[in-house]
Scaffold this motif. Structure first.
Motif, PDB file in Angstrom:
ATOM      1  N   UNK A  21       0.827  -1.192   0.000  1.00 56.89           N
ATOM      2  CA  UNK A  21       0.000   0.000   0.000  1.00 56.89           C
ATOM      3  C   UNK A  21       0.868   1.252   0.000  1.00 56.89           C
ATOM      4  N   UNK A  22       0.454   2.251  -0.808  1.00 58.95           N
ATOM      5  CA  UNK A  22       1.235   3.475  -0.923  1.00 58.95           C
ATOM      6  C   UNK A  22       1.140   4.293   0.351  1.00 58.95           C
ATOM      7  N   UNK A  23       2.260   4.917   0.733  1.00 59.90           N
ATOM      8  CA  UNK A  23       2.297   5.811   1.882  1.00 59.90           C
ATOM      9  C   UNK A  23       2.384   7.262   1.449  1.00 59.90           C
ATOM     10  N   UNK A  24       2.019   7.554   0.193  1.00 56.25           N
ATOM     11  CA  UNK A  24       2.058   8.918  -0.305  1.00 56.25           C
ATOM     12  C   UNK A  24       0.930   9.734   0.310  1.00 56.25           C
ATOM     13  N   UNK A  25       1.142  11.036   0.524  1.00 53.86           N
ATOM     14  CA  UNK A  25       0.092  11.872   1.116  1.00 53.86           C
ATOM     15  C   UNK A  25      -0.962  12.249   0.086  1.00 53.86           C
ATOM     16  N   UNK A  26      -2.113  12.661   0.579  1.00 49.98           N
ATOM     17  CA  UNK A  26      -3.142  13.198  -0.311  1.00 49.98           C
ATOM     18  C   UNK A  26      -2.679  14.537  -0.862  1.00 49.98           C
ATOM     19  N   UNK A  27      -2.786  14.787  -2.178  1.00 51.99           N
ATOM     20  CA  UNK A  27      -2.247  16.028  -2.766  1.00 51.99           C
ATOM     21  C   UNK A  27      -3.125  17.248  -2.578  1.00 51.99           C
ATOM     22  N   UNK A 176     -11.880  17.212 -12.238  1.00 51.12           N
ATOM     23  CA  UNK A 176     -10.506  17.383 -11.769  1.00 51.12           C
ATOM     24  C   UNK A 176      -9.987  16.054 -11.221  1.00 51.12           C
ATOM     25  N   UNK A 177      -8.696  15.830 -11.425  1.00 52.09           N
ATOM     26  CA  UNK A 177      -8.051  14.666 -10.825  1.00 52.09           C
ATOM     27  C   UNK A 177      -6.613  15.032 -10.507  1.00 52.09           C
ATOM     28  N   UNK A 178      -6.187  14.710  -9.294  1.00 47.94           N
ATOM     29  CA  UNK A 178      -4.828  15.014  -8.847  1.00 47.94           C
ATOM     30  C   UNK A 178      -4.299  13.807  -8.078  1.00 47.94           C
ATOM     31  N   UNK A 179      -3.109  13.336  -8.465  1.00 48.60           N
ATOM     32  CA  UNK A 179      -2.535  12.104  -7.920  1.00 48.60           C
ATOM     33  C   UNK A 179      -1.112  12.365  -7.433  1.00 48.60           C
ATOM     34  N   UNK A 180      -0.813  11.923  -6.214  1.00 50.10           N
ATOM     35  CA  UNK A 180       0.566  11.942  -5.725  1.00 50.10           C
ATOM     36  C   UNK A 180       1.326  10.803  -6.394  1.00 50.10           C
ATOM     37  N   UNK A 181       2.439  11.139  -7.053  1.00 45.29           N
ATOM     38  CA  UNK A 181       3.192  10.145  -7.812  1.00 45.29           C
ATOM     39  C   UNK A 181       4.325   9.575  -6.969  1.00 45.29           C
ATOM     40  N   UNK A 182       5.199  10.442  -6.487  1.00 52.58           N
ATOM     41  CA  UNK A 182       6.273  10.013  -5.584  1.00 52.58           C
ATOM     42  C   UNK A 182       6.828  11.240  -4.890  1.00 52.58           C
ATOM     43  N   UNK A 183       7.282  11.044  -3.664  1.00 50.12           N
ATOM     44  CA  UNK A 183       7.867  12.156  -2.910  1.00 50.12           C
ATOM     45  C   UNK A 183       6.936  13.349  -2.875  1.00 50.12           C
ATOM     46  N   UNK A 184       7.430  14.490  -3.347  1.00 50.41           N
ATOM     47  CA  UNK A 184       6.628  15.702  -3.362  1.00 50.41           C
ATOM     48  C   UNK A 184       5.981  15.984  -4.691  1.00 50.41           C
ATOM     49  N   UNK A 185       5.989  15.037  -5.639  1.00 50.11           N
ATOM     50  CA  UNK A 185       5.446  15.262  -6.980  1.00 50.11           C
ATOM     51  C   UNK A 185       3.992  14.815  -7.056  1.00 50.11           C
ATOM     52  N   UNK A 186       3.146  15.709  -7.580  1.00 47.27           N
ATOM     53  CA  UNK A 186       1.732  15.402  -7.819  1.00 47.27           C
ATOM     54  C   UNK A 186       1.390  15.804  -9.249  1.00 47.27           C
ATOM     55  N   UNK A 187       0.685  14.937  -9.973  1.00 44.88           N
ATOM     56  CA  UNK A 187       0.286  15.177 -11.357  1.00 44.88           C
ATOM     57  C   UNK A 187      -1.219  15.021 -11.481  1.00 44.88           C
TER      58      UNK A 187
END
Length: 317
Positions: A21-27, A176-187
């Motif tokens: 499971x991803x531990x990335x934050x919500x963007x 709208x759609x926003x996804x955390x990809x890795x680290x501090x990057x959101x696309x």
């Protein structure tokens, strides 16, 4: 150690969550991509504005505002806010995506001409939030908007319907759609579909944001143009914002720079800006302790149009 056995030095996985499971934050939301940079810029002021806020209970508060300006007639505005008792905690992650607080939230504003602006925001579950906005202009109903947002662990999806007219099959739909990809990057991306009076069209925009330790860089590129911003926090007192906008429709572009200086000891915040249209401005805001008063003084000068505007506001409560 045998294959598949657990290392006693390693903590077991959290209940209900797999190892993958991803531990990335919500963007956060798509609309808030440039918010940190925009908050550095001062808000233009003209004339005199006096606001009195009164908290009537833990759920209800009211506000009275009087505005006097050389650009128009004096006006009065009354607003009230109701906050419910259904409490939701902020979501996991430190990317500014948590939206905790109490729901539902009802907000209404009416001015001296009879125009009304009302909105209702409610959280249906841990991940789903809805909002409805209604606007009238004197005795005419001018606009209404419905918004539904879903916030996952590492993404946010939003669907907005603006002034839909089912019999005439007209209106505006925005996804709208926003996804955390890795680290501090959101696309992410934005799709706008509009249909009115027999005409229809679609506008697609792609967006990206990178969040560093003390800076944020954001870029939107689409058929309508480009919007780029950079926010940097130099220290606890100084913040800087740079913004660039270009439009394919008007074939114009603009560049703006702003900074914010915070002086905690004196409860003072100073914001200043300058842009490529030769407009400079500044706003000084100070909390008059121990009184519950906030005073703001602002001035803006357009060298190209030879226009000067200044004003001040006083807020009680």
């Amino acid at each position: 150690m045998r294959h598949g056995s657990l290392d006693p030095r390693r903590p077991p996985p959290a209940p209900g969550r797999s190892r993958g499971t991803s531990n990335l934050p919500n963007p956060g939301s798509f609309d808030s991509l440039h918010r940190q940079c925009k908050d550095v810029f001062p808000v233009q002021m003209e004339g005199v504005k006096v606001t009195v806020n009164k908290e009537l209970s833990s759920h209800f508060k009211a506000s009275h505002t009087v505005v006097m300006s050389a650009l128009g007639l004096p006006g009065y505005q009354f607003s009230s806010t109701y906050v419910g008792s259904s409490e939701w905690g902020a979501q996991r992650g430190g990317g500014g995506g948590g939206r905790g607080g109490c729901y539902p939230v009802l907000l209404g504003e009416m001015d001296s001409s009879g125009s009304l602006n009302a909105q209702c925001s409610h959280r249906l579950s841990e991940h789903i939030r809805t909002k409805a906005v209604f606007q009238t202009q004197q005795d005419r109903f001018v606009n209404w908007q419905l918004d539904t947002e879903y916030r996952g662990d590492d993404f946010t999806a939003t669907l907005t319907l603006g002034h839909p007219n089912l019999p005439n099959t007209s209106g505006v739909a925005v996804a709208h759609f926003l996804q955390s990809v890795w680290g501090g990057l959101a696309l992410g991306g934005e799709l706008v579909l509009h249909r009115h009076a027999g005409t229809h069209g679609a506008i697609l925009t792609a967006a990206g944001r990178y969040t560093g330790e003390n800076w944020v860089a954001t870029l939107n590129v689409g058929q309508g143009g480009a919007h780029a911003s950079y926010y940097h926090r130099a220290n606890r007192q100084v913040q800087v914002g740079v913004e660039f906008e270009a439009s394919t429709r008007t074939r114009e572009s603009s560049f703006a720079f702003a900074y914010q200086l915070t002086l905690p000891r004196t409860s003072t915040v100073f914001r200043a800006c300058a842009d490529s249209n030769w407009v400079v401005g500044a706003v000084l805001e100070r909390r008059l302790r121990p009184l519950p008063l906030t005073l703001a003084l602002g001035a803006f000068l357009s060298h190209r149009r030879s226009r000067f505007q200044c004003g001040f506001s006083l807020t009680a409560g």
